[in-house]
Design a protein around this motif. Sequence first.
Motif, short mmCIF file in Angstrom:
data_model
loop_
_atom_site.label_atom_id
_atom_site.label_comp_id
_atom_site.label_asym_id
_atom_site.label_seq_id
_atom_site.Cartn_x
_atom_site.Cartn_y
_atom_site.Cartn_z
N UNK A 54 0.76 -1.05 -0.22
CA UNK A 54 -0.03 0.09 -0.05
C UNK A 54 0.90 1.29 0.05
N UNK A 55 1.98 1.40 0.74
CA UNK A 55 2.66 2.56 0.98
C UNK A 55 3.46 2.70 -0.43
N UNK A 56 4.02 1.73 -0.88
CA UNK A 56 4.84 1.69 -2.34
C UNK A 56 3.96 2.38 -3.24
N UNK A 57 2.47 1.89 -3.35
CA UNK A 57 1.59 2.44 -4.26
C UNK A 57 1.34 3.88 -4.25
N UNK A 58 1.14 4.14 -2.88
CA UNK A 58 0.80 5.52 -2.53
C UNK A 58 2.03 6.43 -3.01
N UNK A 89 13.46 2.17 -4.65
CA UNK A 89 13.44 3.26 -5.63
C UNK A 89 12.05 3.36 -6.23
N UNK A 90 11.51 4.62 -6.52
CA UNK A 90 10.08 4.91 -6.64
C UNK A 90 9.99 5.37 -7.92
N UNK A 91 9.01 4.87 -8.89
CA UNK A 91 9.03 5.38 -10.13
C UNK A 91 7.17 5.62 -10.40
N UNK A 92 6.91 6.32 -11.27
CA UNK A 92 5.27 6.55 -11.33
C UNK A 92 4.57 5.16 -11.81
N UNK A 93 5.25 4.31 -12.21
CA UNK A 93 4.60 3.03 -12.78
C UNK A 93 5.07 1.63 -11.99
N UNK A 94 6.06 2.11 -11.19
CA UNK A 94 6.60 0.87 -10.75
C UNK A 94 7.47 1.08 -9.29
N UNK A 95 7.79 0.27 -8.42
CA UNK A 95 8.80 0.44 -7.30
C UNK A 95 9.51 -1.02 -7.01
N UNK A 96 10.42 -0.86 -6.41
CA UNK A 96 11.13 -1.94 -6.00
C UNK A 96 11.78 -1.77 -4.61
N UNK A 106 17.16 -10.03 -3.31
CA UNK A 106 15.81 -10.39 -2.86
C UNK A 106 15.12 -9.09 -2.50
N UNK A 107 13.74 -9.21 -2.59
CA UNK A 107 12.95 -8.08 -2.10
C UNK A 107 11.57 -7.97 -2.64
N UNK A 108 11.06 -6.89 -2.84
CA UNK A 108 9.69 -6.52 -3.39
C UNK A 108 9.65 -5.89 -4.79
N UNK A 109 8.78 -6.12 -5.64
CA UNK A 109 8.72 -5.14 -6.80
C UNK A 109 7.12 -5.08 -7.10
N UNK A 110 6.88 -3.94 -7.51
CA UNK A 110 5.50 -3.27 -7.60
C UNK A 110 5.58 -2.88 -8.71
N UNK A 111 4.40 -3.16 -9.84
CA UNK A 111 4.13 -2.58 -11.14
C UNK A 111 2.65 -2.29 -11.15
N UNK A 112 2.33 -1.23 -11.75
CA UNK A 112 1.16 -0.88 -12.43
C UNK A 112 0.53 -1.71 -13.25
N UNK A 113 -0.54 -2.24 -13.18
CA UNK A 113 -1.32 -3.13 -13.95
C UNK A 113 -2.34 -2.30 -14.66
N UNK A 114 -1.92 -1.89 -16.01
CA UNK A 114 -2.76 -1.08 -16.67
C UNK A 114 -4.00 -1.82 -17.19
N UNK A 115 -4.09 -2.94 -17.48
CA UNK A 115 -5.27 -3.77 -18.02
C UNK A 115 -6.12 -3.67 -16.86
#
Length: 379
Positions: A54-58, A89-96, A106-115
């Motif tokens: 949630x925090x990465x997405x925000x 690292x934070x980007x407008x459409x992803x974070x890791x 190892x760690x987390x990756x977050x990606x925007x699901x456009x579909x």
Amino acid sequence: MKAKRIVIGGLIAAGVLALCVLNPIVLPVFVGLKQIRKMEYALQRPQVYEPVGRQLALYCQSEPALFPEYIGPAWLPEELNTVGHGWASIRSNSAYVEMGGGFHHFGYSLVLDAEASTAQTRAWQLYMYSEDSKEIHLQTVKLPAGSYLTPDAILDKVVAGFDTQIRKQRDNMRAHEGKIQTYLRFNKVPAARQTCADMLADMPDNWWAVLVNALLMEEQSAGRGAELINRWVKQHEDFDRYMDLAYFYHLTQRPREAAQAIMRATNFSASAWGAGRDSEYDGNSEFRGYTAAMCAYRTGDYDAVITLCNHLLPVFLNGDYAKAGLKALKAAAQQAKAGQIREVAWDSGILPFDAFAKVDIAKLLGRAVPRPTRQDLRD
């Protein structure tokens, strides 16, 4: 069969023990792998990954300019910090988030699901990654498209993170430094200056805390900063502290006093393991000394250059590091004294000592600061 299994197990254990004795690197690797597996298991627990997702997405939906290239534990949820200290690292459409490093990432990756996203809702997919393994999908985070964190909300969260670190360790210089730079990033200069004063109260004998506060005091009232740092130097005179004093005078554009501090530094050993403090900021005595000598050369204090180079050339705690640069600088200073003054290029093998590589000292002081930086390597 049971006795046979016991014998085989004993032989394996004996073999591992012998391998560890013969190769001391093996045991730390085994221990490290065990710790990594424990952390990877923890990262797959909902109570850890849900607040992270949630925090990465925000963060991704917030103003990108508010974030440095890489963010550390103070920016991340405490649930993650209880597992280990990573960076993100934070980007407008992803974070890791990277929790490992070295031989295993190892760690987390977050990606925007456009579909899966709509005009009203953004869908984010959170994965756990582990080097040489397939990513594990952990959750889908859905937020209103208009949800984001305000600058003040981010600032409060990050400052609270640094405060937590400082409460655990009052002399945590990195935490104090990070808190100061966070206030500067969000243009809260008075708060950054107050944090400097708080840092000195927590770490009255720390070189960086003394240096920063001396510079601030000097801006407010000429002579106050010099009094502070000179009093600190006199409390325990050594090579390091006189190098710090020379650096202070260089930043406040008093080359004569800087040269005097350099000359005094040479009355103390530069060969002790403590000389140069060997920290992220200082490195070794030759590293500090070369920067001081280059600054003195550029202001025409050739005697100080020659004396300091002579003092550092016999230092071999770091092998031949800086020796070529010191010899060339000494020769240039000797020629300059004979009237043959020339520009000397910064030795590309020696990085400039820069106490403010991670803090915007110009914004903190409200003026340009003539400090040596990596740009000097282009001379």
